[in-house]
Enzyme design. Structure first.
Site, PDB file in Angstrom:
ATOM      1  N   GLU A  39       0.979  -1.143   0.021  1.00 46.60           N
ATOM      2  CA  GLU A  39       0.027   0.029  -0.023  1.00 46.60           C
ATOM      3  C   GLU A  39       0.932   1.313   0.038  1.00 46.60           C
ATOM      4  OE1 GLU A  39      -2.639  -0.219   3.247  1.00 46.60           O
ATOM      5  OE2 GLU A  39      -3.726  -2.053   2.693  1.00 46.60           O
TER       6      GLU A  39
ATOM      7  N   HIS B   9      -7.948   0.969   2.044  1.00 51.00           N
ATOM      8  CA  HIS B   9      -7.846   0.960   3.216  1.00 51.00           C
ATOM      9  C   HIS B   9      -8.714   1.555   4.332  1.00 51.00           C
ATOM     10  CE1 HIS B   9      -4.822  -1.572   6.274  1.00 51.00           C
ATOM     11  NE2 HIS B   9      -6.074  -1.200   6.770  1.00 51.00           N
TER      12      HIS B   9
END
Length: 630
Positions: free
Chosen positions: A490, A513
């Site tokens: 990420e 997220h």
């Protein structure tokens, strides 16, 4: 021989967090059309006087002339003055009450306002030196008693000299008139008090700077509320931790630095030196290297559910406590899971994208209701079990699989194996933890065992799903759609690019997220994690600690508390108690809790002992961390 030092305290912006005349201006000018202008002039005169740019006597008379003050206005402020006590003063009431005979309150303020706080602090009235207001027959303030030296410039040094004190005199205050007490030779030391306001000219004239009463007492070698000044304890929060946490920690007196983004390992190693508490979310990796470089670290808080980003064993091996917020964002994750399931069932994302392109495609083909479908939940913890309840409320059948024995809620049915769950479920939602054994839990083989056209949701950890295999299963039509909120890799910040083999695939919803990223959840996480940190820092409480034995403790009261974290090896408690006995400490209470690797001993002792005698406790075999609280 008893210490004969006299401690002289200013009142405004020192013992209380207000300036008396400014507070009186707010009361007296309420509803007046020119209130803002007059209030600004009063404030400016106060600042000029406190900075030493205007003689105090002149500033006092000019401010009084601006205000239509009455006896009732003064009484109103006096009635609430206890609520205006400076936070660190309120924490240290015991010091004032135990040393009232050595304390003088010295102020250019007014007796009617100061007296209630002096009584609260047990300071005798004869040791309260201040101005007295003069009233006319109608109760209007006409000035102050001009015979009092405190009504004029240079009054404070003159008043202190007149006391004829024989021992050392220590002055503490925020203004230039306080600095003058030392500069004119009437005090031996001057502490610039900066908790409420910092005036640079005053600071430059000071022997020491005290950001709080804790700091002042520590610098003077006095016993305050806390064993170590909280303002010296550094807390570093990364990844844009909610302001509620920052506010709570700062309110408790700690020094807090908050950064928006995550730090990579090398940057974190540099940043963590000298830091006592580290707060992170899910992106920052707290590795063994980071912990080794953290020379003062006592605790780490994960402002999220998971702790797989922290090397828990390495932290425990250094006596560093790790806390998380296991329940604060469960509702947010569950609601997103329900919403994503509905969106996938109805192909909402693709239909919305087509509308934005100007395409109208009204069709029921492929759109299905949740009612009567089977939801398979992998991981039946706080999130999975709550999702189970909401899904049943929407008419879904629920099956679940968990390695731990869990109580099935409602009509949910436990499945003996993950494969059995995959074969039966129309929708599979993953809610497992981040342990390494869960890596690629859903791989190509497991995807092939799902019902044709089934939907997959991953709101747990990025490494749990083989995204390459998922992309192939989606492309072939084997899997009918997916919603993914977490990814193996990420971006560190919102400015960094994102890439994934799942991009651009039909009926696939990708979110950055945000499962727990609601305002309510982040505020709740901030409040919960901050309270766990404060419980540990202030009293040694390890409730909800994920890597050390959990011990619930009350506040330290009338004793000193010794906290000893050690390796779980034979003989530690016996050696510790021998050292306590040799030091002459009287034990008032003691707790011991151990896990497989670590022991935690909490010992409350009488306050009457030689501090140097405690040094032997640090050398007890197996000691990982030793800390004193009072």
């Amino acid at each position: 021989m008893a210490d004969s030092t006299t401690y002289v305290f200013d009142f405004d912006s020192t013992l209380v967090r207000i300036e008396t005349l400014e507070a009186l201006a707010d009361i007296a000018l309420a509803g007046a059309p020119d209130a803002t202008a007059i209030r600004a002039r009063v404030s400016a005169l106060t600042d000029q006087a406190m900075a030493g740019d205007l003689p105090f006597g002149e500033a006092l008379h000019r401010r009084l002339a601006l205000l239509p003050l009455t006896r009732d206005h003064v009484a109103e402020l006096a009635g609430r003055i206890l609520d205006e006590g400076t936070p660190s003063v309120r924490r240290n009431l015991r010091f004032f009450r135990e040393n009232a005979g050595r304390i003088v309150i010295l102020s250019g303020g007014f007796r009617e306002v100061i007296a209630p706080l002096a009584v609260h602090l047990h300071v005798p009235s004869e040791r309260v030196l201040c101005n007295d207001l003069v009233y006319d027959a109608e109760g209007r303030v006409t000035g102050v008693d001009e015979t009092n030296p405190l009504s004029r410039a240079g009054g404070k040094p003159a008043v202190i000299r007149a006391l004829g004190l024989t021992g050392p005199v220590v002055m503490i205050g925020d203004g230039w008139t306080d600095a003058e007490v030392k500069l004119d030779g009437a005090a031996d030391r001057f502490h610039a008090f900066t908790e409420i306001v910092r005036r640079e000219r005053v600071v430059a004239a000071a022997d020491a700077v005290s950001p709080s009463m804790d700091e002042f007492l520590h610098a003077e070698g006095l016993s305050g509320r806390w064993s170590y000044p909280r303002s010296r304890i550094r807390i570093l929060l990364l990844e844009n931790i909610h302001p509620a946490a920052v506010e709570r920690l700062e309110e408790a007196g700690y020094s807090v630095e908050s950064l928006k983004g995550a730090l990579d390992e090398d940057a974190l190693i540099e940043a963590v030196r000298g830091v006592h508490v580290l707060g992170v979310r899910s992106k920052t990796q707290v590795s063994a290297r980071v912990l080794e470089a953290a020379d003062r670290l006592m605790a780490v808080a994960a402002f999220c559910i998971g702790t797989n980003q922290i090397d828990l064993d390495a932290a425990a091996g250094r006596g560093v406590a790790v806390f998380n917020a296991p329940y604060s964002n469960t509702r947010s994750v569950v609601e997103l899971a329900v919403g994503l399931t509905i969106a996938l069932m109805r192909d909402v994302a693709d239909k919305s994208a087509a509308m934005h392109r100007g395409e109208w495609n009204k069709s029921a083909t492929g759109s299905r209701e949740l009612r009567g479908k089977t939801l398979g939940i992998v991981g039946y913890g706080a999130i999975g079990s709550q999702l189970s309840v909401l899904a049943e409320g929407l008419g879904m059948r629920v099956v679940f699989h968990d390695l731990t024995e869990r109580l099935a809620l409602g009509n949910a049915r436990r499945m003996s194996s993950l494969d059995a769950l995959l074969a039966e479920s129309d929708v599979v939602s993953l809610h497992v933890d981040g342990r390494t054994t869960n890596t690629a839990l859903i791989d190509a083989a497991r995807l092939s065992r799902m019902k044709p056209g089934a939907l997959l949701l991953n709101l747990s950890r990025g490494h749990v799903v083989d995204v390459g295999a998922l992309a192939q299963a989606l492309g072939s039509g084997r899997i009918g759609g997916a919603a993914v909120d977490v990814f193996p890799e990420e971006p560190a910040t919102n400015a960094d690019p994102f890439d994934s083999p799942l991009r651009g695939l039909p009926n696939v919803i990708l979110t950055p997220h945000i499962g727990g990223s609601t305002e309510e959840a982040q505020e709740a996480i901030g409040a919960f994690a901050a309270e766990r940190l404060l419980a540990y820092l202030n009293r040694g409480d390890t409730t909800f600690c994920v890597n050390l034995p959990n011990v619930q403790l009350a506040e330290v009261d009338g004793a000193h508390r010794i906290l000893h974290i050690h390796r779980n090896q034979p003989g530690v408690l016996a050696e510790l108690n021998r050292a306590l006995a040799a030091a002459g400490l009287n034990i008032l209470g003691q707790h011991l809790k151990t896990d497989e690797h670590t022991g935690y001993v909490i010992t409350d002792v009488d306050r009457d002992y030689d501090p140097e005698a405690l040094q032997s406790l640090r050398s007890v075999a197996g000691t990982l961390r030793f800390r004193m609280l009072h």
